[in-house]
Write a protein that holds these residues in place. Structure first.
Motif, short mmCIF file in Angstrom:
data_model
loop_
_atom_site.label_atom_id
_atom_site.label_comp_id
_atom_site.label_asym_id
_atom_site.label_seq_id
_atom_site.Cartn_x
_atom_site.Cartn_y
_atom_site.Cartn_z
N LEU A 110 0.85 -1.20 0.00
CA LEU A 110 0.00 0.00 0.00
C LEU A 110 0.88 1.25 0.00
O LEU A 110 0.72 2.16 -0.82
CB LEU A 110 -0.87 -0.05 1.26
CG LEU A 110 -2.19 0.69 1.30
CD1 LEU A 110 -3.10 0.27 0.16
CD2 LEU A 110 -2.89 0.39 2.64
N GLU A 111 1.86 1.24 0.90
CA GLU A 111 2.74 2.41 1.05
C GLU A 111 3.61 2.64 -0.18
O GLU A 111 3.95 3.77 -0.49
CB GLU A 111 3.62 2.26 2.30
CG GLU A 111 2.85 2.55 3.56
CD GLU A 111 3.48 1.91 4.81
OE1 GLU A 111 4.62 1.41 4.71
OE2 GLU A 111 2.79 1.91 5.85
N SER A 112 3.96 1.57 -0.87
CA SER A 112 4.83 1.75 -2.04
C SER A 112 4.01 2.06 -3.29
O SER A 112 4.55 2.09 -4.40
CB SER A 112 5.68 0.50 -2.25
OG SER A 112 4.83 -0.63 -2.41
N GLY A 113 2.72 2.27 -3.13
CA GLY A 113 1.89 2.65 -4.27
C GLY A 113 1.54 1.49 -5.19
O GLY A 113 1.09 1.69 -6.32
N ASN A 114 1.71 0.27 -4.71
CA ASN A 114 1.37 -0.89 -5.54
C ASN A 114 -0.11 -1.28 -5.43
O ASN A 114 -0.58 -2.09 -6.22
CB ASN A 114 2.23 -2.09 -5.14
CG ASN A 114 3.58 -2.04 -5.81
OD1 ASN A 114 3.69 -2.29 -7.01
ND2 ASN A 114 4.60 -1.68 -5.06
N LEU A 115 -0.79 -0.71 -4.45
CA LEU A 115 -2.21 -1.02 -4.29
C LEU A 115 -3.02 0.26 -4.45
O LEU A 115 -2.55 1.34 -4.08
CB LEU A 115 -2.49 -1.61 -2.90
CG LEU A 115 -1.74 -2.87 -2.48
CD1 LEU A 115 -2.25 -3.33 -1.11
CD2 LEU A 115 -1.90 -3.99 -3.49
N TYR A 116 -4.20 0.12 -5.01
CA TYR A 116 -5.09 1.28 -5.08
C TYR A 116 -6.53 0.82 -4.94
O TYR A 116 -6.84 -0.35 -5.18
CB TYR A 116 -4.88 2.05 -6.40
CG TYR A 116 -5.28 1.25 -7.63
CD1 TYR A 116 -6.56 1.36 -8.18
CD2 TYR A 116 -4.37 0.39 -8.25
CE1 TYR A 116 -6.93 0.62 -9.31
CE2 TYR A 116 -4.72 -0.35 -9.37
CZ TYR A 116 -6.00 -0.23 -9.90
OH TYR A 116 -6.37 -0.97 -10.99
N LYS A 117 -7.40 1.75 -4.54
CA LYS A 117 -8.81 1.40 -4.33
C LYS A 117 -9.58 1.41 -5.64
O LYS A 117 -9.33 2.26 -6.50
CB LYS A 117 -9.45 2.43 -3.41
CG LYS A 117 -9.26 2.14 -1.96
CD LYS A 117 -10.32 2.92 -1.20
CE LYS A 117 -9.77 3.54 0.05
NZ LYS A 117 -10.83 4.18 0.84
N GLY A 118 -10.52 0.50 -5.77
CA GLY A 118 -11.33 0.48 -6.98
C GLY A 118 -12.54 -0.40 -6.77
O GLY A 118 -12.94 -0.66 -5.63
N GLU A 119 -13.09 -0.88 -7.86
CA GLU A 119 -14.26 -1.75 -7.77
C GLU A 119 -14.07 -2.93 -8.69
O GLU A 119 -13.74 -2.75 -9.87
CB GLU A 119 -15.49 -0.95 -8.20
CG GLU A 119 -16.78 -1.70 -7.95
CD GLU A 119 -17.99 -0.87 -8.37
OE1 GLU A 119 -18.70 -0.37 -7.48
OE2 GLU A 119 -18.20 -0.72 -9.59
N TYR A 120 -14.26 -4.12 -8.16
CA TYR A 120 -14.16 -5.31 -9.02
C TYR A 120 -15.55 -5.69 -9.47
O TYR A 120 -16.47 -5.79 -8.66
CB TYR A 120 -13.53 -6.49 -8.27
CG TYR A 120 -13.54 -7.76 -9.12
CD1 TYR A 120 -12.60 -7.94 -10.14
CD2 TYR A 120 -14.53 -8.73 -8.96
CE1 TYR A 120 -12.62 -9.07 -10.95
CE2 TYR A 120 -14.57 -9.87 -9.77
CZ TYR A 120 -13.61 -10.02 -10.76
OH TYR A 120 -13.65 -11.13 -11.56
N SER A 121 -15.69 -5.90 -10.74
CA SER A 121 -16.96 -6.38 -11.25
C SER A 121 -16.64 -7.52 -12.19
O SER A 121 -15.99 -7.31 -13.22
CB SER A 121 -17.68 -5.25 -11.96
OG SER A 121 -18.99 -5.70 -12.27
N GLY A 122 -17.04 -8.70 -11.81
CA GLY A 122 -16.72 -9.84 -12.68
C GLY A 122 -17.04 -11.15 -11.99
O GLY A 122 -17.77 -11.18 -10.99
N TYR A 123 -16.46 -12.22 -12.53
CA TYR A 123 -16.78 -13.56 -12.05
C TYR A 123 -15.69 -14.09 -11.12
O TYR A 123 -14.54 -13.67 -11.17
CB TYR A 123 -16.92 -14.50 -13.24
CG TYR A 123 -18.12 -14.20 -14.10
CD1 TYR A 123 -19.34 -14.80 -13.84
CD2 TYR A 123 -18.02 -13.30 -15.16
CE1 TYR A 123 -20.45 -14.52 -14.62
CE2 TYR A 123 -19.12 -13.01 -15.94
CZ TYR A 123 -20.34 -13.63 -15.67
OH TYR A 123 -21.42 -13.36 -16.45
#
Ligand code: MSP
Length: 497
Positions: A110-123
């Motif tokens: 998270l701190e290294s910018g490898n994660l970000y918030k979003g929305e998963y839509s799929g199977y």
């Protein structure tokens, strides 16, 4: 020199079958091989205990996930003990240490910018614990296991897997040993070439998992949790000495069904953490019955416990390693098992040992006879050992065993042709037997990673079982001492009708 080897961690939703046994036996054979070469070996295995698949299995049995995972991880441990699996550490993903490491790694990402918030839509396929894209949206099935999958939309954290496409491609081309066997490379290269999409690494509604260190309190995606066992299992972030000594893995064994997780997601996470990557991740094939993968859901389980009960532990280890070239799929049949057992173990190995020792007992009062080494045989043993080492380091188990059987074939022929039982001169007969005994001693060394108890029984019969150095390959240079007593003769393998 160090050697760090891992198996996948096994799902504890059901009892182990011979497919699971396969990866663990193979890893154990390599661990033993490197120990015999005097490497400092760290062998990690364990159980994968979180996620929907496990939670559902617990629900079906009307017990809590915790009781299920406690019970089943014990089943695995007991089976590995029976199968002589010499792991150094058994990791459970519900262990507090692992949980803590996973949460710390999540924060790092998270701190290294490898994660970000979003929305998963799929199977999502619960069986594979995998986000999937079905071929047909009207009847959506998992492209891998062909089970029905469900669609959902939820807020999540994504890992920027797409950022690692070029880096991974560069790594694959610069490190030809990373994806093994070679013939599986294209599958991964083609997949990556098409472009990678970011990976959802949290689940909002899955309760049985490691809580994410975020304000939202999601659970961490079970495959990320699971892959990180290879780090937490060797002390990452809490036992720096162990970690520094053994990291990175030298060989990671997996089945071909979990290649993408291991050859794509796993190295990308390590790149994000700035950690060196494993040297080799080797994918083996499947054990099938009538061309169908052995699995719980197909109901075609072959239970290792049943085979052990019937034939014993070592014939099972031997069969798994001998029958099919490691990397390819294999058909399991009881006939094939029995055939290998009777022809290789009972005839070629057991009979040679038995008839040789019988002659030593009868004619030489159970003492190793005097004899000088036969040049041709000694050269052959040396060459076989070199070839064997090469095959083992290439993870070609069945070929390594073939090397041993070449020697066995030669020894059986040598004994038949020289026929010491019909040689009148004791010295002459003794010389023949001495050489066969030497051959048997070396064969037991080469067999030891595969069937360690049998090797020990052979050494005991040769009267050298108490030698503390017997289990190292350096013992190959030693010689049996004429005049020493041999041990009690036992039958190694009983013929099966
Ligand atoms: N939990 C994951 C692995 C996580 S590793 C970070 C998993 N577990 S599993 O229990 O389903 O499978 C464990 C291993 O057993 C895999 O390598 C898989 O390929 C292997 N096998 C399961 N069935 C098999 C056969 N029928 N034949 C050979 N091996 C197969 O995946």
């Amino acid at each position: 020199m160090k050697f760090y080897i891992t198996t996948p961690i096994y799902y504890v939703n059901a009892r182990p079958h011979i497919g699971h046994t396969y990866t663990s036996v193979a890893a154990d054979v390599l661990a033993r091989f490197y120990r015999m070469l005097d490497y400092d070996v760290f062998f990690l295995t364990g159980t994968d205990e979180h996620g929907q698949k496990i939670a559902t299995a617990a629900e079906e049995r009307n017990i809590s996930p915790q009781s299920l995972v406690d019970e089943m991880s014990e089943v695995y441990k007991k089976l590995w003990e029976k199968l002589e699996i010499t792991y150094d550490r058994f990791i459970r993903t519900t262990e507090p240490k692992h949980v803590e490491v996973v949460r710390k790694i999540f924060l790092k990402l998270l701190e290294s910018g490898n994660l970000y918030k979003g929305e998963y839509s799929g199977y999502y396929c619960i069986h594979c614990e995998s986000y999937v894209i079905p071929e047909n949206e009207t009847i959506p099935l998992c492209p891998d296991c062909k089970r029905p999958v469900k669609k959902f939309t939820e807020p999540t954290y994504f890992f920027k897997l797409s950022n690692y496409k070029e880096k991974l491609e560069k790594y694959y081309s610069e490190n030809p040993d990373f994806i093994k066997p070679d013939f599986r490379k294209n599958e991964i290269l083609n997949f990556v070439k098409k472009g990678l999409i970011d990976l959802s690494v949290t689940r909002k509604n899955v309760k049985w998992g490691i809580e994410s260190p975020t304000p939202e309190k999601y659970s961490i995606y079970v495959w990320v949790d699971a892959l990180l066992n290879y780090l937490s299992g060797v002390g990452y972030l809490y036992e720096p000495e162990t970690f520094e000594k053994y990291w990175p893995p030298d060989v990671q064994l997996i089945g071909k069904d979990i290649m993408r997780f291991h050859h794509i997601i796993w190295p990308a996470i390590l790149m994000a953490l700035n950690l060196p990557l494993p040297k080799t991740i080797f994918a083996h094939g499947w054990w099938n019955i009538n061309r169908e993968k052995i699995s719980k859901s197909k109901g075609n389980i072959v239970s290792p416990e049943d085979i052990i009960e019937d034939y014993g532990v070592e014939p099972l280890r031997f069969f798994l390693m001998r029958e099919v070239p490691f990397g390819l799929d294999g058909e399991y049949t009881e006939e094939a098992f029995k055939k290998r057992y009777n022809s290789d173990l009972v005839n070629d190995l057991g009979n040679l040992v038995n008839r040789t020792l019988n002659l030593v007992e009868k004619r030489f009062n159970s003492e190793i006879p005097y004899g000088s080494p036969d040049e041709k045989l000694m050269d052959m043993l040396k060459a076989a050992f070199e070839n064997y080492k090469e095959k083992m380091s290439k993870i070609a188990f069945s070929e390594a065993i073939e090397e041993i059987w070449n020697v066995l074939g030669y020894l059986n022929k040598f004994l038949d042709e020289k026929a010491p039982w019909s040689i009148e001169d004791d010295k002459e007969a003794g010389r023949v037997l001495y050489n066969v005994l030497e051959g048997i001693r070396v064969i037991a060394l080469l067999l030891s990673p595969f069937i360690p108890t049998t090797a020990k029984r052979i050494w005991d019969m040769l009267g050298i079982g108490k030698d503390p150095y017997i289990e190292k390959f350096s013992a190959i240079e030693k010689r049996l001492v004429p005049g020493n007593k041999i041990g009690e003769r036992v039958i190694l393998f009983k013929r099966r009708k």
